[in-house]
Scaffold this motif. Structure first.
Motif, short mmCIF file in Angstrom:
data_model
loop_
_atom_site.label_atom_id
_atom_site.label_comp_id
_atom_site.label_asym_id
_atom_site.label_seq_id
_atom_site.Cartn_x
_atom_site.Cartn_y
_atom_site.Cartn_z
N MET A 1 0.84 -0.51 -0.21
CA MET A 1 -0.03 0.02 -0.17
C MET A 1 1.20 1.75 -0.12
SD MET A 1 -2.97 0.79 2.65
CE MET A 1 -2.79 2.68 2.88
N VAL A 2 1.03 2.23 -0.69
CA VAL A 2 1.55 3.56 -0.70
C VAL A 2 1.05 4.39 0.37
CG1 VAL A 2 2.60 5.68 -2.88
CG2 VAL A 2 1.54 2.99 -3.19
N LYS A 3 1.51 4.51 0.65
CA LYS A 3 1.45 6.28 1.47
C LYS A 3 1.58 7.30 0.80
CE LYS A 3 2.03 3.22 5.71
NZ LYS A 3 1.58 3.37 6.36
N PHE A 4 0.73 8.32 1.60
CA PHE A 4 0.89 9.33 0.76
C PHE A 4 0.94 10.04 2.34
CE2 PHE A 4 -1.82 6.93 -1.69
CZ PHE A 4 -1.28 7.09 -3.49
N THR A 5 1.86 11.44 1.21
CA THR A 5 2.42 12.72 2.17
C THR A 5 1.80 13.39 2.29
OG1 THR A 5 4.01 14.10 0.62
CG2 THR A 5 5.06 12.55 1.90
N TYR A 20 -11.54 18.40 -11.18
CA TYR A 20 -11.62 17.67 -11.26
C TYR A 20 -12.29 16.40 -10.46
CZ TYR A 20 -7.21 19.00 -14.09
OH TYR A 20 -7.00 19.74 -14.84
N SER A 21 -12.88 14.80 -10.83
CA SER A 21 -13.66 14.67 -10.27
C SER A 21 -12.29 13.19 -9.36
CB SER A 21 -14.48 12.96 -11.15
OG SER A 21 -13.28 12.49 -11.97
N SER A 22 -13.03 12.67 -8.56
CA SER A 22 -12.33 12.23 -7.76
C SER A 22 -11.86 10.94 -8.03
CB SER A 22 -12.99 11.27 -6.69
OG SER A 22 -14.21 10.85 -6.93
N CYS A 23 -12.74 10.55 -9.09
CA CYS A 23 -12.03 9.09 -10.26
C CYS A 23 -11.24 10.17 -11.24
CB CYS A 23 -13.15 8.75 -10.90
SG CYS A 23 -14.40 7.75 -10.30
N SER A 24 -10.56 10.98 -11.72
CA SER A 24 -10.25 11.58 -12.53
C SER A 24 -7.93 11.87 -11.55
CB SER A 24 -10.05 12.72 -12.86
OG SER A 24 -10.44 13.97 -12.44
N VAL A 25 -8.86 12.54 -10.26
CA VAL A 25 -7.74 12.90 -9.68
C VAL A 25 -6.71 11.57 -9.11
CG1 VAL A 25 -6.82 13.70 -6.99
CG2 VAL A 25 -8.70 14.97 -8.34
N ALA A 26 -7.76 10.90 -8.99
CA ALA A 26 -7.16 9.12 -8.61
C ALA A 26 -6.22 9.12 -9.06
CB ALA A 26 -8.58 8.29 -7.72
N GLN A 27 -6.58 8.40 -10.39
CA GLN A 27 -5.73 8.27 -11.19
C GLN A 27 -4.90 9.13 -11.88
OE1 GLN A 27 -8.62 8.34 -15.34
NE2 GLN A 27 -8.94 6.04 -14.77
N MET A 28 -5.15 10.38 -12.01
CA MET A 28 -3.24 11.35 -12.28
C MET A 28 -2.28 11.31 -10.73
SD MET A 28 -5.08 14.99 -12.51
CE MET A 28 -6.76 15.39 -13.22
N ILE A 29 -3.31 10.33 -8.91
CA ILE A 29 -1.88 10.97 -8.96
C ILE A 29 -1.59 9.07 -8.10
CG2 ILE A 29 -2.33 12.63 -7.20
CD1 ILE A 29 -3.91 11.34 -4.87
N GLY A 30 -2.21 8.60 -8.70
CA GLY A 30 -1.97 6.82 -8.86
C GLY A 30 -2.47 5.53 -7.34
N THR A 31 -3.79 6.47 -7.38
CA THR A 31 -4.24 5.82 -5.38
C THR A 31 -4.79 4.53 -6.60
OG1 THR A 31 -6.08 6.84 -5.19
CG2 THR A 31 -4.52 7.73 -5.05
#
Length: 177
Positions: A1-5, A20-31
């Motif tokens: 699991m990736v930990k984000f700062t 931006y939608s939460s789905c697109s943000v999730a794709q952008m930062i790789g969650t």
């Protein structure tokens, strides 16, 4: 699991603010999950930047509190996230864990203490009997010994009888004239 700062989380929330939608943000930062972005947004909205900080708390919740949280969630038909916010619990997954334990083990599962139970450091005190209790104890021990002897005797008699039967069957019918 990736930990984000906290910085990465704030950048993700800024992208949300930009539209931006939460789905697109999730794709952008790789969650991989838009739900994580939604969780961050809710934590930020209710607790500010402190809500985004990674906490390693060893908070020990009492069973009564856990039950209260689960009952409130059920009564209000709320998500784990909203329930965590309502009760100011840092991680919503903790409530999910309580629910699973309750479903599998019932009410007692919520009241278990964490960790190993403490060892009793006091030595056991020898039991002191009165004279009447001692005589009763001695009588019971003697009776128990007699019953063991009788039981052993009966087992030996039964084994001897089986051996004689087996020998009789082996030799066949005896011919006495």
């Amino acid at each position: 699991m990736v930990k984000f700062t906290v910085k990465q989380k704030l950048q993700a929330l800024n992208l949300l603010k930009e539209g931006y939608s939460s789905c697109s943000v999730a794709q952008m930062i790789g969650t991989g999950s838009h739900q994580l972005i939604d969780t961050w947004a809710a934590q930020y909205q209710h607790f500010g930047v402190k809500g985004l900080e990674i906490r390693h708390t060893s908070q020990n919740y009492r069973g009564q509190f856990k039950l209260q949280v689960l009952n409130w969630r059920k009564e209000h038909d709320e998500t784990y996230q909203n329930t965590a916010i309502h009760f100011k619990i840092a991680t919503p997954s903790l409530i999910c864990t309580w629910q699973k334990r309750f479903d599998e083990g019932g009410l007692d599962a919520l009241f278990t203490k964490r960790g190993r139970p403490p060892m009793n450091k006091l030595p056991k005190k020898p039991v002191k009997y009165t004279s009447s209790e001692l005589s009763e104890l001695e009588r019971l021990r003697l009776e128990n010994r007699q019953l063991h002897i009788e039981n052993d005797y009966l087992k030996k008699v039964e084994a001897l009888a089986r051996r004689k039967d087996a020998q009789r069957k082996k030799n066949g019918p005896s011919s006495k004239s």
